[in-house]
Motif scaffolding. Sequence first.
Motif, mmCIF file in Angstrom:
data_model
loop_
_atom_site.group_PDB
_atom_site.id
_atom_site.type_symbol
_atom_site.label_atom_id
_atom_site.label_comp_id
_atom_site.label_asym_id
_atom_site.label_seq_id
_atom_site.Cartn_x
_atom_site.Cartn_y
_atom_site.Cartn_z
ATOM 1 N N THR A 97 41.788 55.621 48.419
ATOM 2 C CA THR A 97 41.179 54.418 48.997
ATOM 3 C C THR A 97 41.347 53.236 48.050
ATOM 4 N N GLU A 98 41.186 53.484 46.769
ATOM 5 C CA GLU A 98 41.363 52.405 45.793
ATOM 6 C C GLU A 98 42.807 51.898 45.788
ATOM 7 N N LEU A 99 43.768 52.799 45.872
ATOM 8 C CA LEU A 99 45.170 52.383 45.927
ATOM 9 C C LEU A 99 45.457 51.573 47.198
ATOM 10 N N MET A 100 44.876 51.985 48.309
ATOM 11 C CA MET A 100 45.083 51.248 49.559
ATOM 12 C C MET A 100 44.500 49.838 49.451
ATOM 13 N N LEU A 101 43.320 49.720 48.864
ATOM 14 C CA LEU A 101 42.710 48.402 48.689
ATOM 15 C C LEU A 101 43.531 47.557 47.717
ATOM 16 N N TYR A 102 44.037 48.172 46.679
ATOM 17 C CA TYR A 102 44.897 47.490 45.705
ATOM 18 C C TYR A 102 46.138 46.923 46.403
ATOM 19 N N TYR A 103 46.720 47.691 47.304
ATOM 20 C CA TYR A 103 47.872 47.267 48.095
ATOM 21 C C TYR A 103 47.539 45.978 48.866
ATOM 22 N N VAL A 104 46.383 45.967 49.522
ATOM 23 C CA VAL A 104 45.970 44.789 50.305
ATOM 24 C C VAL A 104 45.692 43.609 49.377
ATOM 25 N N GLU A 105 45.035 43.868 48.254
ATOM 26 C CA GLU A 105 44.757 42.794 47.293
ATOM 27 C C GLU A 105 46.052 42.168 46.784
ATOM 28 N N LEU A 106 47.013 43.007 46.430
ATOM 29 C CA LEU A 106 48.287 42.487 45.928
ATOM 30 C C LEU A 106 49.041 41.726 47.013
ATOM 31 N N GLN A 141 29.085 55.773 49.363
ATOM 32 C CA GLN A 141 29.466 55.644 47.952
ATOM 33 C C GLN A 141 30.726 54.790 47.808
ATOM 34 N N LEU A 142 31.687 54.995 48.694
ATOM 35 C CA LEU A 142 32.905 54.179 48.652
ATOM 36 C C LEU A 142 32.581 52.727 48.967
ATOM 37 N N TYR A 143 31.740 52.518 49.972
ATOM 38 C CA TYR A 143 31.374 51.143 50.305
ATOM 39 C C TYR A 143 30.699 50.473 49.106
ATOM 40 N N SER A 144 29.784 51.175 48.453
ATOM 41 C CA SER A 144 29.102 50.608 47.283
ATOM 42 C C SER A 144 30.103 50.243 46.189
ATOM 43 N N ARG A 145 31.074 51.098 46.007
ATOM 44 C CA ARG A 145 32.057 50.870 44.941
ATOM 45 C C ARG A 145 32.991 49.702 45.263
ATOM 46 N N PHE A 146 33.385 49.566 46.532
ATOM 47 C CA PHE A 146 34.425 48.600 46.894
ATOM 48 C C PHE A 146 33.916 47.376 47.645
ATOM 49 N N SER A 147 32.625 47.265 47.888
ATOM 50 C CA SER A 147 32.122 46.185 48.750
ATOM 51 C C SER A 147 32.532 44.792 48.269
ATOM 52 N N ASP A 148 32.421 44.527 46.982
ATOM 53 C CA ASP A 148 32.793 43.203 46.471
ATOM 54 C C ASP A 148 34.281 42.936 46.672
ATOM 55 N N ARG A 149 35.089 43.926 46.415
ATOM 56 C CA ARG A 149 36.535 43.759 46.562
ATOM 57 C C ARG A 149 36.928 43.594 48.032
ATOM 58 N N LEU A 150 36.247 44.326 48.915
ATOM 59 C CA LEU A 150 36.517 44.173 50.343
ATOM 60 C C LEU A 150 36.247 42.734 50.784
ATOM 61 N N TYR A 151 35.127 42.192 50.339
ATOM 62 C CA TYR A 151 34.764 40.829 50.699
ATOM 63 C C TYR A 151 35.725 39.819 50.058
ATOM 64 N N ASN A 152 36.098 40.056 48.801
ATOM 65 C CA ASN A 152 36.986 39.127 48.099
ATOM 66 C C ASN A 152 38.349 39.012 48.772
ATOM 67 N N VAL A 153 38.849 40.104 49.337
ATOM 68 C CA VAL A 153 40.120 40.035 50.056
ATOM 69 C C VAL A 153 39.996 39.074 51.228
ATOM 70 N N VAL A 154 38.900 39.168 51.945
ATOM 71 C CA VAL A 154 38.677 38.262 53.078
ATOM 72 C C VAL A 154 38.634 36.815 52.586
ATOM 73 N N GLU A 155 37.862 36.579 51.553
ATOM 74 C CA GLU A 155 37.740 35.221 51.000
ATOM 75 C C GLU A 155 39.087 34.693 50.509
ATOM 76 N N ASN A 156 39.843 35.547 49.819
ATOM 77 C CA ASN A 156 41.117 35.118 49.244
ATOM 78 C C ASN A 156 42.206 34.898 50.294
ATOM 79 N N SER A 157 41.974 35.346 51.507
ATOM 80 C CA SER A 157 42.976 35.171 52.564
ATOM 81 C C SER A 157 42.771 33.883 53.356
ATOM 82 N N GLU A 158 41.728 33.159 53.047
ATOM 83 C CA GLU A 158 41.417 31.911 53.765
ATOM 84 C C GLU A 158 42.650 31.009 53.784
ATOM 85 N N GLY A 159 43.004 30.521 54.971
ATOM 86 C CA GLY A 159 44.127 29.601 55.114
ATOM 87 C C GLY A 159 45.473 30.292 55.294
#
Length: 181
Positions: A97-106, A141-159
Motif C-alpha cells: 500500500t505504501e508503494l502504491m501511494l508513493y507511485y501516486v505521489e511521484l 491502521q492503514l488509514y491512520s498511517r497514510f491519512s495525511d499523505r492521502l490528503y496531501n496528494v489531493v491538495e498537491n493535484s490542485e489545478g
Amino acid sequence: MMAKLKLTDVKRYLKDLDQKELVGIITELYKANKPVQDYFAVKINGEAVVKELYEKAAEEVNNEFFPTKGHGKLRLSVAQKAISDYKKLTGDAEGTTELMLYYVELGTEFTNTYGDIDLRFYNSLLSMYEKVVGACENEEQLYSRFSDRLYNVVENSEGTGWGYHEGLCDIYYSLGWLEEE
C-alpha cells in the motif's frame, strides 16, 4: 505451441517424486529464476529481505519518474510491475500500500514539475489511488498511517488537467473514515 499445465497436473507430478528429486527440481528453479531466489530469501531470512525488496521496489518506482540521471521515462508498467512483484514475493500488504501511494505521489509531483501529461497517465494514477483508498477503507491502521499523505496528494493535484484533481477528490471523500472525523 506448448500446452499449459494446470496446477493440479503439477501437484500430481510432484507427489510422485521422492525428496531427492524434489530438492533437485527446486534447486534448478532457484538457479534459473531471480524471483524464485527472492522468494526463498524472504522465506528463509524474513524481515531483513522484505525491507531490502521494499527499498528496491521503491527505487524502481522512483526511477520511472525522477531518476538520479536524466529524465523520467514514465514507463508506468515498469513501476507497477515493481509494486506487483513486491506484493507477490512478500505478501506485505502495508508495504505494498505504501508503494502504491508513493507511485501516486511521484506521479502527482511529476505532473506538477513538468506540466500536464495525458489521460492514460492520470487514469493510471487514479486507479492506483483508488486501490490505496480501498486498502485504507478496510484497515483503520492503514488509514491512520497514510491519512495525511492521502490528503496531501489531493491538495498537491490542485489545478491539474484531465479531471485528475476532481477524480482524486471523489475517491478521497468516499472514505468512510472521514465521516467519523
